[in-house]
Design an enzyme around this catalytic site. Structure first.
Site, short mmCIF file in Angstrom:
data_model
loop_
_atom_site.label_atom_id
_atom_site.label_comp_id
_atom_site.label_asym_id
_atom_site.label_seq_id
_atom_site.Cartn_x
_atom_site.Cartn_y
_atom_site.Cartn_z
N VAL A 12 0.83 -1.21 0.00
CA VAL A 12 0.00 0.00 0.00
C VAL A 12 0.87 1.26 0.00
O VAL A 12 0.59 2.22 -0.72
CB VAL A 12 -0.97 0.01 1.20
CG1 VAL A 12 -1.81 1.29 1.20
CG2 VAL A 12 -1.88 -1.21 1.15
N GLU A 185 -2.24 -14.61 2.82
CA GLU A 185 -0.86 -14.69 3.28
C GLU A 185 -0.35 -16.13 3.16
O GLU A 185 -1.07 -17.08 3.49
CB GLU A 185 -0.76 -14.23 4.73
CG GLU A 185 -1.03 -12.75 4.94
CD GLU A 185 0.10 -11.88 4.42
OE1 GLU A 185 1.23 -12.38 4.29
OE2 GLU A 185 -0.16 -10.70 4.14
N LYS A 201 -12.96 -4.87 11.04
CA LYS A 201 -13.70 -3.96 10.15
C LYS A 201 -15.11 -3.69 10.67
O LYS A 201 -15.58 -2.56 10.63
CB LYS A 201 -13.74 -4.56 8.74
CG LYS A 201 -12.38 -4.56 8.07
CD LYS A 201 -12.41 -5.29 6.72
CE LYS A 201 -11.05 -5.25 6.05
NZ LYS A 201 -11.02 -6.01 4.78
#
Length: 409
Positions: A12, A185, A201
């Site tokens: 990111v 992952e 979240k």
């Protein structure tokens, strides 16, 4: 010119630099001034890269430079990110982050700190990746009292469940493909497949919607490891799809329930058709009714674009953004949230015959029976009753292996 710093140069972080450079003209127009990356904080060696002169390995370089107006945090986790972000906010610098763990754990504290020091703490990318949901919730839905949130907020598990449904594969095979494609992952996919990512979240969304901090440790969380190919087939027979659903609800008296778990989603429900790495979140407001946010939940450039949008907001609005973006601090609950509402439940057991499971579950029907494994759809029960069924099965030498609540259509 606005000078910014990036902390953490992984997927990111490198995407943020790319977005700022590729879309420099548009970003400058929207921010009201050109935006330039002056520092990148990362302890790894980038001396052989074209941007080697930007890299520093000590946060004091950033904190001691009065030119830095906004800091982007994409380190991840909380060990380094939290103290670094805290120091940036205390120095009056705004922070834009994609770090869901940090926001879910320390969000209330960091929001208050930002407002106190005249800075902005923004985290659009922490929930929907590149799909906007934080900004619409605190701005566009500001006139609504939100009573319910439910959605698919983890692209990795949604991709895996889609593979299992379309190609008749098991969990292990679907996980391997997700890892090969970079969705999961390789070393430790547990955050995704065991539901912790989705839990963080829904905590962020619930904190924003209900006005006080909701902690991950209070949300009962179950992942998708126990789902078999047989369960996916059974769901299709019931005209449903299996999805990992994050949900929360606030009653009129203020009581909150929340959970993350795989569930049966009827094909008539909008969430049933959300496949692959896509996410969708349904928010129920008292004035607007249901509104759904849909899009890719991850990806380097989509997520980076959301972070850069926060940088623009921080430059334009600063601490004013916290007139609507906030929630108050609160102590964690004692124990887990509970949901006593009734629904249909799919239960799969091992070690007892179908008539035994049917007698324990009450009205319903056997979905399939295979060797000593039985799946049953109970027409009307609740979490507490299902726990009781599990205890009775254990006493009879059986075991409750999977429980899926069915959402409303």
């Amino acid at each position: 010119m606005a000078k910014i710093a990036i902390m953490g140069f992984g997927t990111v972080g490198s995407g943020v630099l790319e977005v700022i450079r590729r879309n420099a003209a548009a970003i400058s127009r929207r921010a009201g001034e050109p935006v330039e990356v002056k520092y990148i904080l990362d302890v790894r060696d980038f001396s052989g890269t074209p941007d080697a002169d930007l890299f520093v390995n000590n946060i004091d370089v950033i904190l001691n430079d009065p030119e830095i107006k906004v800091v982007v945090e994409t380190i991840g986790g909380t060990r380094f990110a939290y103290p670094y972000v805290k120091a940036c906010l205390e120095s009056g610098r705004s922070v834009a982050t994609s770090n869901k763990e940090m926001v879910a754990t320390y969000g209330a504290e960091l929001l208050a700190l930002a407002k106190e020091h005249g800075a902005a703490f923004l985290f659009e990318a922490s929930v929907g990746g590149g799909t906007p949901i934080i900004t619409p919730m605190h701005q566009c839905l500001a006139a609504n009292v939100i009573s319910e949130i439910e959605g698919i907020v983890n692209g990795t598990t949604n991709f895996m469940l889609t593979k299992m449904a379309r190609e008749n594969m098991g969990f292990a095979e679907a996980l391997k493909i997700a890892q090969q494609l970079g969705y999961a992952e390789t070393k430790d996919p547990s955050d995704d497949v065991d539901g912790q990512d989705a839990c963080r979240k829904i905590c962020i969304l619930s904190s924003l919607a209900y006005g006080h901090h909701i902690y991950p440790q209070n949300v009962p969380t179950h992942g998708i490891r126990d789902i078999l190919a047989e369960d996916v087939k059974a769901a299709a027979q019931l005209d449903c799809a299996i999805k990992l659903i994050a949900r929360s609800h606030r009653d009129e008296d203020g009581t909150i329930s929340a959970s993350v778990a795989p569930m049966l989603v009827p094909m008539s429900n909008q969430l049933a058709g959300v496949d692959d790495v896509f996410n969708a979140v349904l928010v129920k407001g008292d004035m607007l009714g249901d509104v759904v946010f849909y899009g890719k939940g991850a990806g380097k450039l989509p997520t980076a674009s959301a972070v850069v949008a926060d940088v623009i907001d921080a430059l334009k609005n600063g601490a004013k953004i916290h007139d609507s973006l906030f929630w108050r601090a609160a102590a964690p609950e004692d124990g887990l949230f509970t949901d006593n509402s009734h629904a249909a439940y799919y239960v799969r057991s091992k070690g007892v015959a179908a008539p035994v499971l049917a007698a324990l579950c009450g009205e319903g029907k056997v979905v399939f029976e295979q060797d000593d494994m039985v799946a049953y759809l109970a027409d009307d029960t609740c979490d507490a009753a299902v726990e009781g069924i599990g205890r009775k099965l254990e006493a009879l030498g059986g075991h409750l292996e999977l429980v899926l609540r069915r959402l409303e259509g």
